[in-house]
Write an enzyme that holds these catalytic residues in place. Structure first.
Site, PDB file in Angstrom:
ATOM      1  N   ASP A  52       0.775  -1.253   0.000  1.00 36.06           N
ATOM      2  CA  ASP A  52       0.000   0.000   0.000  1.00 36.06           C
ATOM      3  C   ASP A  52       0.809   1.307   0.000  1.00 36.06           C
ATOM      4  O   ASP A  52       1.765   1.439   0.752  1.00 36.06           O
ATOM      5  CB  ASP A  52      -0.872   0.094   1.260  1.00 36.06           C
ATOM      6  CG  ASP A  52      -1.594  -1.179   1.598  1.00 36.06           C
ATOM      7  OD1 ASP A  52      -1.493  -2.150   0.849  1.00 36.06           O
ATOM      8  OD2 ASP A  52      -2.269  -1.184   2.638  1.00 36.06           O
ATOM      9  N   GLU A 231     -10.566  -2.405   4.320  1.00 41.39           N
ATOM     10  CA  GLU A 231      -9.227  -1.887   4.619  1.00 41.39           C
ATOM     11  C   GLU A 231      -9.068  -0.503   3.999  1.00 41.39           C
ATOM     12  O   GLU A 231      -9.839  -0.102   3.132  1.00 41.39           O
ATOM     13  CB  GLU A 231      -8.152  -2.817   4.019  1.00 41.39           C
ATOM     14  CG  GLU A 231      -8.194  -4.239   4.560  1.00 41.39           C
ATOM     15  CD  GLU A 231      -7.074  -5.135   4.009  1.00 41.39           C
ATOM     16  OE1 GLU A 231      -6.474  -5.857   4.807  1.00 41.39           O
ATOM     17  OE2 GLU A 231      -6.812  -5.119   2.797  1.00 41.39           O
TER      18      GLU A 231
END
Ligand code: FRU
Length: 508
Positions: A52, A231
């Site tokens: 990420d 998420e």
């Protein structure tokens, strides 16, 4: 005289050695960015694993990009925050690692803000990172409450960081998946708002000082997609013809529209306490399989710039690259478009990408009858942007190929009213089950006309159709880079304007 010569020679040898190593070193540096499948216009770490994008914040003319990083391996492992900066969202310079694991755990995803008014007391304009501490030690012992939220600050533009002594600032209330804080200032209540992914919903918290957090509300338990864990959320307003529309981004893994990880979003209203959605429909920012965990930069004013991780948890750990794994998507500017009575979020590659344009080929009124564009515009030799406009969208195929017979085919299927990418014959595909599955995205625009932009790199294609209302991102691994682009259409698709720009590498 001879002595002088010998004395000189004595210096010559170490000097030559030094020069040799310098050259070897700088060559290694460039070589890292020329490795097979290494994206040329997308950020990827020089070595090791990345997932990420984290802590993106604009400050003093620089876009900071932190990222989930395992520097010692090419598979996911103990998470650090890697760090890169750019002045133009295109050329990235990787800097030393920003945040290392500590006694509270490894450093999972999160965000960063500029604390202009010194609300936290770390100093005016401190860069403050808000991230999840994930304790693998507790996890091993079978504890559930392994994730808490922590903060750290930097007074030198993200180079050195001090972790706050009072960490964690938000303890775990008893939820296993309790992570990825995205923090932003909410002016009307003069508070920081934290948007947190809490397993199958979002929890909003507020704070006057980034240290003390109060729960405001929860959202989403029975709304949207729930094929996996929620998420990496984000919330921000966008203006649409004078009206403020709030966008709530929720990444989800698995459960995406084409399998695995993907980014859904909701439009609605946020009042500093509660998010109220316009509708309960599931919308996806990118239908392709390779845009995950994306969020936006903070401190960029009204301009909302998004970047995602260009991979998918379904196969990220086994993609066939050697010294590093994964890249980010191109930075994208988000906007609101209205189709019918629905608000949709559109994405467009940032205009800064044009900095890389080398040569351009333009044509008008092109009949898509098996034409090889690169025969006229020059073969692909790295990244490129292809732009098409047409008065009437009809079925078409665009094929990227090499002379080993490998290809990616993408286009529009009129009967199904869908855009698609087929990477089943794209090269190395059998490293993961389902990698070759057909990828589809609905067409949202009801217009007769269309515009399509393809951002092509050596290992990816990003499709932005109808002003970025239908977006698909897919990675691929041909045995040699694609060189050709051909366009065909069984229905006589006529391209009104066509532009192919070859791009320079962003690494040189
Ligand atoms: C999303 C994610 C986050 C987490 C991080 C760990 O890809 O699973 O939820 O913070 O990756 O690396």
């Amino acid at each position: 005289k001879q002595n002088i010569m010998i004395a000189k020679m004595k210096w010559l040898l170490p000097a030559l050695c030094f020069a040799f190593f310098q050259t070897a070193n700088s060559q290694t540096k460039d070589a890292a960015y020329m490795e097979k499948h290494r994206p040329q216009i997308h950020f990827s770490p020089k070595k090791g694993w990345m997932n990420d994008p984290n802590g993106m914040v604009f400050f003093n003319g620089k876009y900071h990009l932190f990222f989930q990083h395992n520097p010692d391996s090419t598979v996911w492992g103990p998470m650090h925050w890697g760090h890169a900066v750019s002045t133009d969202l295109v050329h990235w310079e990787e800097l030393p690692i920003a945040l290392y694991p500590d006694a509270l755990g490894t450093i999972f995803s999160g965000s960063a803000v500029i604390d202009k008014d010194n609300t936290a007391g770390f100093g005016a304009n401190a860069m403050v990172a808000i991230y999840t501490s994930h304790s693998h030690a507790m996890e091993k012992e079978g504890f559930e409450k392994v994730e808490t939220q922590s903060i750290a600050y930097s007074l030198d533009e993200g180079i050195t960081w001090t972790k706050y002594k009072g960490n964690p600032v938000l303890p775990n209330p008893g939820i296993r998946d309790f992570r990825d804080p995205k923090v932003a200032w909410y002016e009307p209540t003069k508070k920081w708002i934290m948007t947190l992914a809490t397993m199958d919903h979002i929890t909003f918290y507020s704070s006057p000082d980034l240290k003390n957090w109060t729960e405001e509300s929860k959202f989403g338990k029975n709304i949207g997609a729930h094929g996996g864990v929620w998420e990496c959320p984000d919330i921000f307003p966008l203006n649409h013809e004078g009206k403020q529309v709030w966008v709530l981004i929720v990444n989800i893994n698995p459960g995406g529209p084409n399998g695995g990880s993907a980014t859904q979003y909701f439009t609605g209203n946020f009042d500093g306490h509660v998010f109220t959605p316009d509708d309960t429909e599931t919308k996806w920012l990118d239908y392709g399989p390779d845009d995950y965990a994306g969020i936006t930069w903070s401190n960029t004013g009204d301009r909302k710039i998004f970047i995602g991780w260009m991979s998918n948890w379904a196969y990220a750990n086994i993609v066939p690259t050697v010294n590093w794994r994964s890249a980010n998507t191109i930075a994208r500017e988000l906007a609101i478009e209205k189709t019918g009575d629905k608000y949709l979020v559109s994405s467009a590659p940032v205009k800064e990408l044009d900095i890389l344009k080398a040569t351009s080929y333009n044509a008008k009124n092109v009949k898509a009858k098996n034409i090889n564009i690169t025969a006229k515009a020059g073969k692909l030799n790295g990244p490129a942007i292809l732009k098409l406009t047409a008065d009437e969208l009809k079925a078409f195929n665009i094929t990227l190929s090499n002379n080993a017979g490998e290809k990616v085919v993408l286009g529009y299927d009129k009967t199904a009213n869908q855009y698609f990418i087929d990477r089943s014959q794209s090269g190395k595909v059998d490293f993961a089950k389902d990698f070759g599955n057909k990828i589809i995205a609905p067409r949202f625009s009801a217009n007769k006309n269309t515009d399509i932009t393809l951002v092509i790199d050596v290992a990816s294609v990003e499709v932005f159709a109808d002003k970025g209302l239908s977006v698909l991102t897919a990675i691929f691994f041909p045995t040699s880079d694609y060189t050709d682009i051909t366009i065909s259409s069984k229905d006589g698709f006529v391209i009104k304007t066509l532009n192919l720009s070859h791009l320079n590498s962003a690494w040189k």
